[in-house]
Design an enzyme around this catalytic site. Structure first.
Site, short mmCIF file in Angstrom:
data_model
loop_
_atom_site.label_atom_id
_atom_site.label_comp_id
_atom_site.label_asym_id
_atom_site.label_seq_id
_atom_site.Cartn_x
_atom_site.Cartn_y
_atom_site.Cartn_z
N GLU A 1 -8.67 1.41 13.43
CA GLU A 1 -9.22 1.77 12.12
C GLU A 1 -10.74 1.74 12.18
OE1 GLU A 1 -7.84 -0.19 8.56
OE2 GLU A 1 -5.86 -0.52 9.44
C1 BG6 Z 1 -7.96 -2.07 6.30
C2 BG6 Z 1 -6.48 -1.88 6.06
O1 BG6 Z 1 -8.31 -3.32 5.85
O2 BG6 Z 1 -8.85 -1.27 5.60
C3 BG6 Z 1 -6.08 -0.57 5.44
O3 BG6 Z 1 -5.75 -2.12 7.22
C4 BG6 Z 1 -7.10 -0.20 4.39
O4 BG6 Z 1 -4.78 -0.70 4.93
C5 BG6 Z 1 -8.44 -0.03 5.07
O5 BG6 Z 1 -6.76 0.91 3.64
C6 BG6 Z 1 -9.55 0.45 4.17
O6 BG6 Z 1 -9.60 -0.34 3.03
P1 BG6 Z 1 -9.64 0.31 1.59
O7 BG6 Z 1 -9.56 -0.79 0.66
O8 BG6 Z 1 -10.92 1.05 1.53
O9 BG6 Z 1 -8.46 1.22 1.53
#
Ligand code: BG6
Length: 478
Positions: free
Chosen positions: A376
């Site tokens: 991510e």
């Molecule tokens: C990470 C998670 O913390 O961040 C995801 O694993 C999440 O599920 C992503 O969507 C981004 O966070 P947000 O709150 O901007 O969607």
């Protein structure tokens, strides 16, 4: 020999989402109620509420999400057009075991993921699958009290065994728990709830309860790794942390020590899951705080036998910490840290620090010497549709491009083994922390809005063709 100044040829470029943030179809084909199905919509600075069951007058964005459940074929065609080598998503545990404590699975749920994985493989896209991405059947919280109950280990292991057996020839890359370390910030109810079905603030000794819960998850994760390897030794099963480097606010030695100690709140999780045992610093912390974690006979051996094959990380930002924090500036979402005055931030206050990614990768690789998968990274922003359905998200391209440049330095200059890179929310989805649609991350726009309007139609953003070119050039053109 591959050239050392380039990314490896088999580098896994792709994108990432999670079942509950995209699928919708929250009560279709025998799926049980998930913990996220009772999370209301929030906003920046407005907490999501955990309701007592599904209530008629509350808006639950994850119920529909972006209807990936019905659109996945169309979406995968677009992923393939971008050249994805892999796609990270999760299996919604309550689709397979609606209540979590059944002995036999829901065939319709298994069938859905069979078809999804077949569709990906048709385009040579490797599925990268998280077993629990902020999801568990709500029943396990209501009737068993969440992960505080050691019985959950068995339910998780049954679920893991079932999906490993079923998909062993379709899925090679697995991750046990998404961002398992978020709950270390036990003061924020959202994190304990999404990680473990717990609200730590309700307990008299929240930290004691949190470490007990985490121990259960460590054991469950290690058992899953061991069982997965027995089912198919070719499967690679990783652990995952939310990696947010915490820099000392100044060069005062006390701030440096604070930063080192604060980082243990993240490293504890990878230390146990990658190395297979608890580090000495946590034993000392428990002694100081009078914390007693119940461990069953044989747990230490289980942890050692179930070390992760790789470490997956999410990386969005860094923060700073001080030995004596100015209390009015700390960032409640991230514990006792605060914003770095040298960096810019997104509209949601997430700081932009590409160099921190290189730093993080080196720190982790030097600590564990295991491959790292960036599962991510991304930029949540409000996207505007211009006439002709053009969405010029050059801010997103700038963010990703700068992070890829630093990732490449980590690989080519520092020698870090990075397996792949899957930007978060490759297709727009529901935000985890706020439950909003307007916080978008995708290369693909989805016509769905916070007031409930929208027809779920998809459109390519400018970043779509940019990322296509990044992948085609194996990261040479960014
Ligand atoms: C990470 C998670 O913390 O961040 C995801 O694993 C999440 O599920 C992503 O969507 C981004 O966070 P947000 O709150 O901007 O969607």
């Amino acid at each position: 020999m591959e050239p050392t100044n380039k990314l490896p040829k088999d580098f896994l470029w792709g994108g990432a989402v999670a079942a509950h943030q995209v699928e919708g179809a929250w009560n279709k084909d025998g799926k049980g109620v998930s913990i996220v199905d009772v999370l209301s919509k929030g906003a920046h600075g407005v907490d999501r509420i955990i309701t007592d069951g599904v209530q008629d007058d509350v808006m639950y964005p994850n119920h529909e999400a972006v209807d990936f459940y019905s659109h996945y074929k169309e979406d995968i065609t677009l992923f393939a057009e971008m050249g994805f080598k892999c796609f990270r998503t999760s299996i919604a545990w309550p689709r397979i075991f609606p209540n979590g404590d059944e002995t036999s699975p829901n065939e319709a749920g298994l069938q859905f993921y069979d078809e999804l994985f077949d569709e990906l493989l048709k385009y040579n896209i490797e599925p990268v699958i998280t077993l629990s991405h902020f999801e568990m059947p709500l029943h396990l919280v209501k009737h068993y009290g969440g992960w505080y109950n050691r019985g959950l280990i068995e339910f998780f292991v049954n679920f893991s065994r079932c999906v490993f057996e079923r998909y062993q020839n379709k899925v090679k890359y697995w991750i046990t728990f998404n961002e398992i370390n978020n709950q270390r910030n036990w003061k924020n109810p959202l994190f304990g709830y999404c990680n473990s079905g717990m609200n730590y603030t309700e307990f008299e000794h929240p930290e004691q309860v949190m470490y007990q819960v985490i121990h259960h998850q460590f054991v469950a994760s290690a058992l899953a790794v061991k069982i997965g390897h027995e089912i198919n030794p070719k499967m690679k099963i990783g652990s995952m942390i939310h990696m947010m480097p915490l820099y000392p606010a100044t060069c005062k030695p006390e701030d440096m020590i604070q930063a080192q100690q604060s980082m243990r709140e993240k490293y504890l999780f990878s230390d146990v899951q990658v190395r297979g045992h608890y580090p000495r610093y946590i034993e000392k912390e428990w002694q100081r705080k009078g914390i007693q974690v119940d461990m069953a006979e044989g747990d230490a051996e289980i942890l050692q036998a179930g070390c992760a094959d790789f470490l997956a990380i999410s990386y969005y930002m860094s923060n700073i910490v001080d030995a004596v924090p100015p209390t009015d500036e700390v960032n409640p979402l991230f514990g006792a840290s605060r914003l770095n005055p040298n960096l810019e931030a997104s509209e949601w206050g997430w700081q932009i620090d590409p160099v921190g990614l290189r730093y993080a990768l080196s720190e982790l690789y030097e600590r564990y010497e295991k491959p790292i998968f960036i599962v991510e990274n991304g930029f949540g922003a409000v996207d505007e549709i211009e006439p002709g359905k053009t969405i010029n998200d050059d801010y997103r391209i700038a963010y990703l491009s700068r992070h890829i440049a630093e990732m490449k330095k980590a690989v080519t200059l520092d020698g870090v083994e990075v397996m792949g890179y899957t930007p978060w929310g490759c297709i727009d989805c529901v935000s985890f922390t706020t439950g909003e649609y307007m916080k978008r991350y995708g290369f693909i726009y989805v016509d769905k809005h916070d007031d409930g309007s929208g027809d779920f139609s998809r459109a390519k953003k400018q970043s779509f063709s940019w990322y296509q070119q990044v992948i085609a050039s194996n990261g040479e053109i960014i």
